[in-house]
Motif scaffolding. Structure first.
Motif, PDB file in Angstrom:
ATOM      1  N   GLU A 248       9.308  -0.741  -2.434  1.00 37.01           N
ATOM      2  CA  GLU A 248       8.134  -0.137  -3.065  1.00 37.01           C
ATOM      3  C   GLU A 248       8.236   1.394  -3.020  1.00 37.01           C
ATOM      4  OE1 GLU A 248       3.426  -0.382  -2.215  1.00 37.01           O
ATOM      5  OE2 GLU A 248       4.624  -2.045  -1.442  1.00 37.01           O
ATOM      6  N   ARG A 252       9.013   4.232  -6.357  1.00 40.04           N
ATOM      7  CA  ARG A 252       8.206   5.401  -6.698  1.00 40.04           C
ATOM      8  C   ARG A 252       8.954   6.720  -6.473  1.00 40.04           C
ATOM      9  NH1 ARG A 252       6.540   9.168  -8.194  1.00 40.04           N
ATOM     10  NH2 ARG A 252       4.496  10.182  -8.206  1.00 40.04           N
ATOM     11  N   TRP A 253       9.725   6.812  -5.363  1.00 39.61           N
ATOM     12  CA  TRP A 253      10.221   8.128  -4.944  1.00 39.61           C
ATOM     13  C   TRP A 253      11.734   8.268  -4.934  1.00 39.61           C
ATOM     14  CZ3 TRP A 253       6.404  11.360  -5.212  1.00 39.61           C
ATOM     15  CH2 TRP A 253       5.115  10.984  -4.838  1.00 39.61           C
TER      16      TRP A 253
END
Ligand SMILES: Nc1nc2c(c(=O)[nH]1)N[C@H]1C(S)=C(S)[C@@H](COP(=O)(O)OP(=O)(O)OC[C@H]3O[C@@H](n4cnc5c(=O)[nH]c(N)nc54)[C@H](O)[C@@H]3O)O[C@H]1N2
Ligand SMILES: Nc1nc2c(c(=O)[nH]1)N[C@H]1C(S)=C(S)[C@@H](COP(=O)(O)OP(=O)(O)OC[C@H]3O[C@@H](n4cnc5c(=O)[nH]c(N)nc54)[C@H](O)[C@@H]3O)O[C@H]1N2
Ligand code: SF4
Ligand SMILES: [Mo]
Length: 718
Positions: A248, A252-253
């Motif tokens: 997760e 996103r990063w």
């Protein structure tokens, strides 16, 4: 007879241990650890208990010195020195431009809270781009890694909240290296670690030596020196293959998981374990223990950052934290304290990689500026460069480049050929011996100070103010005050702490300036002064990470093209090495790999001048007993160590904590020898190390650890 007891703290390293100083008629009779100190609870090392000797030893300079002939200095009044230096600097700048003046800052610039801010303000007013520091013979790989990978705006997780921590090539129980470097508590580490372990913290240590820290580890990977990059490529291989990363967080990063997977594909756990000389099961167990977390980081010290492929090793260590999402999230406490400094709720988001060294200025040796610095090993090249703005003058603050930088003789020759060399140093260091001016500064116990400069390294909102404990000799000057007066003599102002210190204004006292720096403190300096043992100020509790800014698009670049290429080069290096070993099966390489080590009794070269501090033999070469036997040597034998670049002599001592095949020595020794280290002074390993071979790209970092040396009978008379 008047007896007095005063409370202060040690200023030699970031541990800032609380001290009780006993004086009789103004003379220090004893220094002990301060049991009432809020954090260090009586702990000190031997250096702290000798702190008065740093002020009172006959070797300490009580007046500034001016060179009158090569190797000969005479006292000079500070006003005269400032006037002459200002005139010569102004002349060089007017004729050749500001880039003809260079700065080198060393470790002791960081340990008086006013020195570094004034140095940097002075530097700004000069306007030169040729800045050097000890960081490029230290952990410059951390700057490279951040510039290529990006960094988390909200900083690091805290050891105090962690379930697991992996320490790589750092031994903070001796070095006290903590804070943003390793996450280790800088205060009273031994007791703090025991407390965290009782709470359930699990430890992984990666080190070729069974260090003080490694004996407390749940898993110790006692790797072959210099193999960190392969180890962490294998570590990431397992993390990704077993799906143990934080999908997760990465989505996103850190989106380039597939790129990273491809980049580490060759480093199966079997291959990595074989290269590093550890059991495959131990490597896999370390990965699983780390991945279980759920909190805690992987951090490296000098070990992985001083060897071959150090930029890559540091990139991979930081990438482990990225793919496991081990950063403070919104609402979680930030690491680092702010009591005298100001605190900001930093956002839980990525600061994009900027590769800042690719833009702007390039040095004559071809380097861009890494964090506004050039590689320390290239200082002699910049001095010799065939350019009008070559380095003609150098100012050294709190450093000893003549001894700290590999290629010792090359550096000494370069420094000796400068038109103007000024160093601020309480001792006639090797650098001072070739300087035109040696400015004698106020020493540790003679200056008031605060712990502000160390706050970013602390994990507790602690602060302490200390008054000066001893009067300073007449002829010395504060580091910061010298820099301010020098700027004034050059007709320039310094801007810092929200103020302009303009020529002609009254000269402030150290306490005035400490007040100015505390103007935005979370706890007023007046209140801090009421706690002579320092105090933890709950009112200055850590702030929490803020939410990411809306619309932020920055992500970590976990597998950029140059990291891919370095991994490919490493894979090839590994294959060639294996081939060489197979070819030489009958005649193994007898050489040992020399690794770095910190000694409790000295802080780099600080303390080598203090009688009773350095043990005998000075700077021995530690070798595993089995290797000693194999080489036909006995404890206490004098030997010569010979690398591809030089040869030094040392006394060997057995050390069963080393991995076989490794030898370890510390640095900073070498005494006054400008042409060779005098007998008994302990040798400088920087005569063995090269300032030109095997430099890291971007940082110009030389190889200081995992350096092959043959150890044999002494080649020089004792
Ligand atoms: N072979 C090898 N070489 C190494 C290393 C290694 O592991 N192996 N380590 C490297 C590392 S990590 C570093 S940081 C560098 C260290 O590099 P430097 O910081 O350049 O070296 P130090 O010996 O710490 O120099 C500190 C100087 O400051 C002076 N000093 C002490 N107190 C004061 C003060 O109050 N004011 C001022 N102005 N000066 C003061 C000391 O007398 C000394 O000369 O060495 C590097 N070199
Ligand atoms: N007493 C004392 N304290 C100091 C200093 C000092 O000189 N004396 N110097 C200060 C300075 S300037 C600094 S930068 C910090 C440094 O702080 P640290 O990085 O914690 O320094 P060390 O304690 O030498 O720990 C480095 C470890 O790396 C291991 N090592 C060596 N080669 C390798 C390798 O190839 N791979 C891996 N994984 N490990 C390896 C060594 O065995 C050693 O245990 O210490 C600071 N504190
Ligand atoms: S040098 Fe020793 S006594 Fe001084 S702060 Fe560091 S650990 Fe503490
Ligand atoms: Mo360092």
């Amino acid at each position: 007879m008047t007896s007095e007891t005063k409370f202060t703290y040690c200023r030699l390293c970031p541990a800032t241990c609380g001290l009780v100083v006993q004086l009789s008629d103004g003379v220090v009779t004893k220094i002990t650890g301060d049991e009432e100190h809020a954090l260090t609870r009586g702990f000190t090392c031997t250096k702290g208990r000798h702190l008065a000797d740093f002020c009172t030893t006959p070797a300490r300079l009580r007046e500034s010195q001016r060179k009158v002939a090569p190797g000969r200095h005479e006292p000079v009044a500070i006003d005269v020195a400032i006037g002459e230096i200002a005139a010569r600097l102004s002349d060089i700048i007017d004729t050749h431009g500001p880039d003809a003046v260079a700065l080198y800052t060393g470790t002791q610039a960081a340990y008086a809270s006013l020195t570094l801010p004034f140095t940097l303000a002075f530097w700004k007013t000069i306007g030169s781009r040729k800045k050097f520091s000890s960081m490029t013979v230290d952990q410059a790989a951390k700057w490279v890694a951040e510039g290529r990978l990006g960094r988390w705006a909200a900083g690091s997780q805290r050891l105090a909240d962690a379930n697991v921590w992996m320490f790589v090539g750092t031994n903070p129980l001796v070095s006290m290296q903590g804070g943003y470097f390793t996450g280790f508590p800088i205060h009273d580490g031994m007791r703090r670690l025991a407390e965290e372990k009782r709470r359930g913290l699990q430890l992984i240590v990666v080190d070729p030596r069974r260090t003080e820290l490694a004996t407390r580890a749940d898993i110790h990977l006692q790797i072959i020196p210099g193999t960190d990059a392969a180890l962490f490529a294998g570590f990431l291989h397992v993390l990704l293959a077993e799906g143990l990363f934080d999908g997760e967080f990465c989505a996103r990063w850190a989106p380039d998981i597939d790129g990273l997977r491809a980049a580490v594909a060759a480093f199966t756990p079997r291959t990595a374990a074989a290269v590093c000389g550890v059991a495959e099961d131990d490597l896999v167990a370390a990965v699983r223990l780390f991945a279980r977390g759920p909190r805690g980081m992987a951090t490296g010290g000098t070990g992985p950052d001083m060897g071959p492929f150090s930029n890559l090793a540091e990139h991979l260590i930081q990438t482990i934290n990225v793919v496991c999402g081990r950063f403070p999230q919104e609402g979680e406490p930030l690491a680092g304290a702010a009591v005298l400094g100001s605190a900001k709720a930093l956002p839980a988001e990525v600061i994009a990689p900027d590769r800042h060294w690719q833009q702007g200025f390039r040095s004559s040796a071809g380097y861009g500026l890494l964090n506004a610095e050039l590689p320390a090993v290239t200082l002699p090249d910049e001095i010799a460069a065939p350019a009008d703005d070559r380095v003609r003058a150098l100012i050294v603050v709190g450093g000893n480049p003549a001894v700290a930088v590999p290629g010792k003789q090359r550096m000494i020759d370069g420094l000796s050929s400068l038109e103007l060399l000024v160093t601020i140093d309480p001792f006639m260091s090797e650098t001072a011996q070739v300087a035109d001016y040696v400015i004698a500064p106020v020493s540790h116990l003679e200056r008031p100070d605060t712990t502000r400069a160390y706050e970013s390294l602390m994990d507790t909102p602690f602060a302490q103010y200390t008054p000066a404990i001893l009067p300073a000799p007449q002829g010395v000057i504060d580091d910061w005050q010298f820099l301010l007066r020098l700027a004034w003599a050059m007709g320039r102002s310094l801007k810092l702490a929200g103020r302009e210190f303009a020529p002609g204004s009254p000269l402030p006292s150290t306490d005035d300036v400490l007040e100015a720096f505390a103007a935005r403190a979370r706890v007023p300096l007046a209140e801090i002064k009421q706690h002579p043992h320092g105090a933890v100020f709950e009112a200055a509790a850590p702030v929490q990470a803020a939410p990411p800014q809306p619309g932020t698009t920055a992500v970590f670049d976990i597998a950029p093209a140059d990291v891919h290429a370095e991994l490919a080069a490493l894979a090839q290096h590994v294959a060639e090495h294996a081939q060489r070993q197979a070819d030489a099966a009958g005649a193994p390489d007898e050489r040992l790999l020399l690794i770095v080590r910190r000694a409790k009794e000295v802080m780099n070269s600080n303390g080598t001048q203090i009688a009773g501090l350095v043990r005998t033999p000075a700077n021995p070469c530690h070798v595993h007993p089995a290797d000693l036997q194999r080489l036909g040597l006995a404890a206490g034998d004098r030997v010569s160590l010979t690398s591809d670049h030089g040869s030094i002599d040392a006394v060997v001592l057995p050390d069963p904590t080393l991995r076989q095949g490794a030898a370890s020595m510390t640095h900073g020794f070498g005494g006054a020898g400008l042409d060779g280290d005098p007998p008994g002074a302990g040798t400088s390993t920087n005569r063995l190390l090269s300032a030109v071979a095997d430099l890291q790209p971007i940082s110009g970092m030389p190889m200081l650890t995992a350096v092959p040396v043959s150890v044999g009978p002494p080649q020089r008379p004792a």
